[in-house]
Design a protein around this motif. Sequence first.
Motif, PDB file in Angstrom:
ATOM      1  N   GLN A  39     -13.225  -1.152  10.398  1.00 53.04           N
ATOM      2  CA  GLN A  39     -13.694  -1.513   9.037  1.00 53.04           C
ATOM      3  C   GLN A  39     -12.514  -2.262   8.288  1.00 53.04           C
ATOM      4  OE1 GLN A  39     -13.522   2.466   7.421  1.00 53.04           O
ATOM      5  NE2 GLN A  39     -15.511   2.919   8.239  1.00 53.04           N
ATOM      6  N   LYS A  40     -11.264  -2.017   8.887  1.00 57.69           N
ATOM      7  CA  LYS A  40     -10.016  -3.048   8.217  1.00 57.69           C
ATOM      8  C   LYS A  40      -9.001  -3.037   9.207  1.00 57.69           C
ATOM      9  CE  LYS A  40      -7.622  -4.151   4.226  1.00 57.69           C
ATOM     10  NZ  LYS A  40      -7.583  -4.174   2.852  1.00 57.69           N
ATOM     11  N   ILE A  41      -8.196  -4.372   9.406  1.00 57.58           N
ATOM     12  CA  ILE A  41      -7.066  -4.383  10.405  1.00 57.58           C
ATOM     13  C   ILE A  41      -6.173  -4.998   9.380  1.00 57.58           C
ATOM     14  CG2 ILE A  41      -6.074  -5.191  12.483  1.00 57.58           C
ATOM     15  CD1 ILE A  41      -8.770  -5.534  13.421  1.00 57.58           C
ATOM     16  N   ASP A  42      -4.929  -4.536   9.361  1.00 56.84           N
ATOM     17  CA  ASP A  42      -3.807  -5.041   8.541  1.00 56.84           C
ATOM     18  C   ASP A  42      -2.633  -5.135   9.442  1.00 56.84           C
ATOM     19  OD1 ASP A  42      -4.508  -5.873   5.874  1.00 56.84           O
ATOM     20  OD2 ASP A  42      -4.568  -3.617   5.568  1.00 56.84           O
ATOM     21  N   LEU A  43      -2.201  -6.370   9.872  1.00 59.28           N
ATOM     22  CA  LEU A  43      -0.982  -6.533  10.878  1.00 59.28           C
ATOM     23  C   LEU A  43       0.100  -7.300  10.252  1.00 59.28           C
ATOM     24  CD1 LEU A  43       0.314  -6.392  13.745  1.00 59.28           C
ATOM     25  CD2 LEU A  43      -0.937  -8.621  14.450  1.00 59.28           C
ATOM     26  N   SER A  44       1.408  -6.867  10.210  1.00 58.69           N
ATOM     27  CA  SER A  44       2.427  -7.800   9.787  1.00 58.69           C
ATOM     28  C   SER A  44       3.473  -7.489  10.639  1.00 58.69           C
ATOM     29  CB  SER A  44       2.784  -7.353   8.335  1.00 58.69           C
ATOM     30  OG  SER A  44       3.367  -6.029   8.172  1.00 58.69           O
ATOM     31  N   ILE A  45       4.048  -8.817  10.907  1.00 59.03           N
ATOM     32  CA  ILE A  45       5.608  -8.844  11.783  1.00 59.03           C
ATOM     33  C   ILE A  45       6.648  -9.275  10.910  1.00 59.03           C
ATOM     34  CG2 ILE A  45       6.660  -9.850  13.760  1.00 59.03           C
ATOM     35  CD1 ILE A  45       3.547  -9.784  14.949  1.00 59.03           C
ATOM     36  N   GLY A  46       7.687  -8.824  10.630  1.00 58.08           N
ATOM     37  CA  GLY A  46       8.674  -9.437   9.957  1.00 58.08           C
ATOM     38  C   GLY A  46       9.335 -10.582  10.472  1.00 58.08           C
ATOM     39  N   LYS A  47       9.611 -10.578  11.477  1.00 59.22           N
ATOM     40  CA  LYS A  47      10.381 -11.611  12.629  1.00 59.22           C
ATOM     41  C   LYS A  47      10.129 -11.341  13.851  1.00 59.22           C
ATOM     42  CE  LYS A  47      15.307 -13.449  13.092  1.00 59.22           C
ATOM     43  NZ  LYS A  47      16.499 -12.869  12.964  1.00 59.22           N
ATOM     44  N   SER A  48       9.982 -12.482  14.548  1.00 61.12           N
ATOM     45  CA  SER A  48       9.860 -12.538  15.966  1.00 61.12           C
ATOM     46  C   SER A  48      10.513 -13.911  16.506  1.00 61.12           C
ATOM     47  CB  SER A  48       8.247 -12.748  16.262  1.00 61.12           C
ATOM     48  OG  SER A  48       8.318 -12.721  17.923  1.00 61.12           O
ATOM     49  N   THR A  49      11.249 -13.612  17.819  1.00 63.33           N
ATOM     50  CA  THR A  49      11.832 -14.769  18.598  1.00 63.33           C
ATOM     51  C   THR A  49      11.501 -14.462  20.053  1.00 63.33           C
ATOM     52  OG1 THR A  49      13.932 -13.376  18.974  1.00 63.33           O
ATOM     53  CG2 THR A  49      13.757 -14.853  16.987  1.00 63.33           C
ATOM     54  N   GLY A  50      11.435 -15.774  20.582  1.00 64.29           N
ATOM     55  CA  GLY A  50      10.887 -15.834  22.033  1.00 64.29           C
ATOM     56  C   GLY A  50      11.593 -16.864  22.948  1.00 64.29           C
ATOM     57  N   GLU A  51      12.340 -16.662  23.939  1.00 63.62           N
ATOM     58  CA  GLU A  51      13.009 -17.469  24.690  1.00 63.62           C
ATOM     59  C   GLU A  51      12.456 -17.315  26.294  1.00 63.62           C
ATOM     60  OE1 GLU A  51      15.183 -19.623  23.174  1.00 63.62           O
ATOM     61  OE2 GLU A  51      15.284 -18.478  21.707  1.00 63.62           O
ATOM     62  N   MET A  52      11.879 -18.540  26.842  1.00 62.73           N
ATOM     63  CA  MET A  52      11.351 -18.712  28.034  1.00 62.73           C
ATOM     64  C   MET A  52      11.825 -19.676  28.868  1.00 62.73           C
ATOM     65  SD  MET A  52       7.816 -18.399  25.958  1.00 62.73           S
ATOM     66  CE  MET A  52       8.739 -19.226  24.563  1.00 62.73           C
ATOM     67  N   LYS A  53      12.400 -19.409  30.013  1.00 70.46           N
ATOM     68  CA  LYS A  53      13.396 -20.430  30.989  1.00 70.46           C
ATOM     69  C   LYS A  53      12.432 -21.177  31.673  1.00 70.46           C
ATOM     70  CE  LYS A  53      17.656 -18.270  30.244  1.00 70.46           C
ATOM     71  NZ  LYS A  53      17.793 -16.831  29.936  1.00 70.46           N
ATOM     72  N   LYS A  54      11.180 -20.736  32.123  1.00 71.90           N
ATOM     73  CA  LYS A  54      10.262 -21.367  33.184  1.00 71.90           C
ATOM     74  C   LYS A  54       8.925 -21.696  32.595  1.00 71.90           C
ATOM     75  CE  LYS A  54      12.987 -20.200  37.242  1.00 71.90           C
ATOM     76  NZ  LYS A  54      12.853 -19.832  38.742  1.00 71.90           N
TER      77      LYS A  54
END
Length: 168
Positions: free
Chosen positions: A87-102
């Motif tokens: 019926q309804k989806i609400d998604l919120s993300i305040g902050k995100s960081t990602g580090e990928m070496k390969k």
Amino acid sequence: PGIDFTIADINPIFFPFNDTTLVETKREKSKKRSIESYFLKEFHLKNAAFHVSNSAKHREFNIQDINLNILGLLLDQQPGKDVFSYQKIDLSIGKSTGEMKKMALKHISFKDYSLTIDSLQILRSKDTMIFHFADLRTGINELDIQTEDSIFHLLVKSFDLSYRGKSI
């Protein structure tokens, strides 16, 4: 709530979905059926945090202030097709960081991501997927993506998309 995953030297399978109809036990043979239908009236997750450190794939992600609200979730398996609806989806993300070496991407970060989907229905068969929704809104601030070779660096101050409002 906070979830902290540390993955070392393996590639785990978090959701092992196999369509098993027969399971043999030592004592007897028995039939095992998959879930045919599932309904969830409400689900609310507030101010969650998620941290993943994966030394097997040389990645680290940190996601903060996750809020998820789901109303009227239906999963229904029918012969030859699957039906998913919300019926309804609400998604919120305040902050995100990602580090990928390969990976091709070296760094990704953003703030204030939001996604709202109103009345989503997905019909999936072996070779076709059809979806309908009443409205979709999404937005993100301070998106920063850096490739491993540093040739591309994408910065977006603010992005907002509204289906019903017909605006980007």
